[in-house]
Design a protein around this motif. Structure first.
Motif, PDB file in Angstrom:
ATOM      1  N   LEU A  42       2.036  11.075  -4.646  1.00  0.00           N
ATOM      2  CA  LEU A  42       2.396  10.149  -5.698  1.00  0.00           C
ATOM      3  C   LEU A  42       2.178   8.749  -5.427  1.00  0.00           C
ATOM      4  O   LEU A  42       2.146   7.968  -6.351  1.00  0.00           O
ATOM      5  CB  LEU A  42       4.175  10.198  -5.656  1.00  0.00           C
ATOM      6  N   ASN A  43       1.721   8.430  -4.099  1.00  0.00           N
ATOM      7  CA  ASN A  43       1.450   7.174  -4.049  1.00  0.00           C
ATOM      8  C   ASN A  43      -0.299   6.842  -3.826  1.00  0.00           C
ATOM      9  O   ASN A  43      -0.563   6.068  -3.247  1.00  0.00           O
ATOM     10  CB  ASN A  43       2.021   6.130  -2.468  1.00  0.00           C
ATOM     11  N   ASP A  44      -1.013   7.696  -4.180  1.00  0.00           N
ATOM     12  CA  ASP A  44      -2.242   7.846  -4.091  1.00  0.00           C
ATOM     13  C   ASP A  44      -2.961   6.521  -5.282  1.00  0.00           C
ATOM     14  O   ASP A  44      -2.368   6.448  -6.064  1.00  0.00           O
ATOM     15  CB  ASP A  44      -2.994   8.940  -4.633  1.00  0.00           C
ATOM     16  N   ILE A  45      -4.020   6.242  -4.660  1.00  0.00           N
ATOM     17  CA  ILE A  45      -4.803   5.218  -5.527  1.00  0.00           C
ATOM     18  C   ILE A  45      -5.923   5.714  -6.354  1.00  0.00           C
ATOM     19  O   ILE A  45      -6.540   6.392  -5.863  1.00  0.00           O
ATOM     20  CB  ILE A  45      -5.236   3.872  -4.675  1.00  0.00           C
ATOM     21  N   LEU A 205      -2.538  -2.926  -7.022  1.00  0.00           N
ATOM     22  CA  LEU A 205      -3.223  -2.904  -8.315  1.00  0.00           C
ATOM     23  C   LEU A 205      -4.272  -4.189  -7.829  1.00  0.00           C
ATOM     24  O   LEU A 205      -4.039  -5.185  -7.331  1.00  0.00           O
ATOM     25  CB  LEU A 205      -2.213  -3.648  -9.520  1.00  0.00           C
ATOM     26  N   GLY A 206      -5.815  -3.764  -7.979  1.00  0.00           N
ATOM     27  CA  GLY A 206      -6.574  -5.050  -7.618  1.00  0.00           C
ATOM     28  C   GLY A 206      -7.972  -4.303  -7.500  1.00  0.00           C
ATOM     29  O   GLY A 206      -8.211  -3.150  -7.727  1.00  0.00           O
ATOM     30  N   LEU A 253     -10.820  -1.990 -11.290  1.00  0.00           N
ATOM     31  CA  LEU A 253      -9.188  -1.985 -10.908  1.00  0.00           C
ATOM     32  C   LEU A 253      -9.130  -0.580 -10.372  1.00  0.00           C
ATOM     33  O   LEU A 253      -9.316   0.391 -10.864  1.00  0.00           O
ATOM     34  CB  LEU A 253      -8.455  -2.395 -11.960  1.00  0.00           C
ATOM     35  N   PHE A 254      -8.156  -0.703  -9.078  1.00  0.00           N
ATOM     36  CA  PHE A 254      -7.717   0.612  -8.914  1.00  0.00           C
ATOM     37  C   PHE A 254      -6.098   0.405  -8.618  1.00  0.00           C
ATOM     38  O   PHE A 254      -5.659  -0.878  -8.507  1.00  0.00           O
ATOM     39  CB  PHE A 254      -8.097   0.653  -7.446  1.00  0.00           C
ATOM     40  N   LYS A 258       2.715   3.992 -10.127  1.00  0.00           N
ATOM     41  CA  LYS A 258       3.872   3.152 -10.198  1.00  0.00           C
ATOM     42  C   LYS A 258       3.717   1.596 -10.690  1.00  0.00           C
ATOM     43  O   LYS A 258       4.129   0.838 -11.337  1.00  0.00           O
ATOM     44  CB  LYS A 258       4.757   3.107  -8.866  1.00  0.00           C
ATOM     45  N   ASP A 259       2.502   1.243  -9.845  1.00  0.00           N
ATOM     46  CA  ASP A 259       2.038  -0.104 -10.284  1.00  0.00           C
ATOM     47  C   ASP A 259       1.662  -0.015 -11.537  1.00  0.00           C
ATOM     48  O   ASP A 259       1.993  -1.328 -12.386  1.00  0.00           O
ATOM     49  CB  ASP A 259       0.794  -0.412  -9.327  1.00  0.00           C
TER      50      ASP A 259
END
Length: 386
Positions: A42-45, A205-206, A253-254, A258-259
């Motif tokens: 769930l926290n994969d980018i 995010l960035g 952007l990646f 959630k972000d």
């Protein structure tokens, strides 16, 4: 989702849905690749591809518009000097550019300028960083600092359609970061970070995630046989963005789901998130509104919108789900990403995948209409509970 994985629309994906500001569904499916080694988390980018357009340059342009530093309806050449004496571009407005109504051609493959056969031209690319080659496109590939000016020149020389009609173009997005720097006096990434990403708490995010010490996994994209000669991971997939050093307005952007949900929630709440105002309500309303419906153009300013008459279409023809409201807005990305916000239904929908693995020729995500069908599930459920 299972059908998508089985039919190789993507090796894995995740879905986040928020209703009235609360996450009601966040699940992961499958693996990073078809070898079934690394499970999706769930926290994969993810590489956002064209979703970058509404999370990167667009909020900056909205803020500059709000501050009176940008006008939507005077010639864009007022702000972008290279276009001032070009007959076909000098009168194009920012409104036309953001709504894809300008006549600019869709895309230019700048990689063609850098490659000769299977090799990179030494004039434009080197294997080591130096003062002349400071922009890292990928580990071991550094691009000439003058290449950005070549990109701008090629955009300036590109043909413009005589007829003003809807034609999606990513070219102006390559210009926006420099425009934003010129108008704000602040480096583009610094501006985004200070104005939006940090105050919103969007920590992943960035741009250039490989340069940051994230514990999260970054989902790989394509096995690139032409440019990078390996599986592209931790670096932007889009070649045009890569040749600009990974920082661009069209891609780069990646983020985690959630972000993205936070950012879309802020838009959906007309510029407010966690009691902090980022935009005036009228600014958001201006940008999410369909601009040229009389020309059959569904687009807002930067934002994608439902097809005109979408609510009359069946699921196979609709984009996105037929039950989304006409107020809703979002954007899709080439890598298999999709974000959508619906103020009327108070629903945020985030779908993230790497459908370009192992190759961008994999198009079953479109053929199977997976994202639209998934979105419709939640609208039907909402109708049932109401």
């Amino acid at each position: 989702m299972t059908q998508g994985i089985q039919q190789q629309a993507f090796p894995g994906a995740q879905l986040l849905v928020a209703k009235q500001g609360k996450i009601i569904f966040h699940q992961y499916y499958g693996y990073h690749t078809y070898d079934s080694i690394q499970k999706v988390a769930l926290n994969d980018i993810y590489d956002l591809a064209s979703v970058t357009k509404i999370i990167g340059p667009l909020p900056a342009l909205m803020k500059l518009y709000e501050e009176g530093k940008l006008d939507l309806d005077i010639p864009f050449s007022t702000y972008w000097r290279p276009w001032r004496h070009l007959k076909d571009k000098k009168n194009i407005t920012l409104r036309e550019l953001l709504a894809h109504q300008s006549g600019l051609q869709p895309y230019i493959i700048f990689l063609n300028e850098v490659l000769r056969g299977n090799h990179l031209k030494k004039r434009f690319a080197r294997s080591r960083i130096s003062r002349r080659f400071p922009n890292e496109a990928y580990p071991g590939i550094f691009i000439n600092r003058r290449f950005k000016k070549k990109v701008y020149r090629m955009i300036s020389r590109s043909k413009v359609n005589d007829k003003k009609e809807y034609l999606y173009s990513g070219l102006a997005s390559l210009i926006y970061p420099e425009l934003i720097e010129n108008l704000s006096g602040i480096p583009y990434t610094t501006y985004l970070q200070s104005q939006f990403f940090t105050p919103l708490g969007c920590n992943t995010l960035g741009y250039l995630p490989a340069k940051k010490e994230f514990k999260n996994n970054i989902v790989p994209t394509e096995v690139d046989t032409l440019f990078r000669k390996e599986l592209t991971k931790d670096w932007v997939h889009d070649e045009n963005a890569a040749l600009l050093g990974g920082i661009s307005g069209n891609a780069g952007l990646f983020a985690t789901a959630k972000d993205l949900a936070i950012f879309m929630q802020m838009y959906m709440q007309k510029g407010v998130y966690a009691s902090k105002r980022y935009f005036k309500e009228e600014t958001v309303n201006t940008f999410i509104k369909v601009q040229y419906p009389e020309n059959g153009n569904r687009r807002g300013l930067g934002f994608d919108k439902p097809l005109l008459g979408n609510d009359t279409l069946d699921l196979k023809e609709a984009y996105p789900a037929p039950q989304v409201s006409s107020e809703s807005f979002g954007h899709a990305g080439f890598t298999g990403t999709f974000v959508w916000a619906d103020p009327q239904n108070k629903l945020v929908f985030i779908f993230l995948s790497n459908r370009v693995y192992p190759s961008r020729t994999h198009s079953n995500i479109y053929n199977l209409n997976i994202r639209t069908e998934l979105q419709q599930v939640f609208y039907k459920a909402q109708k049932t509970t109401n």
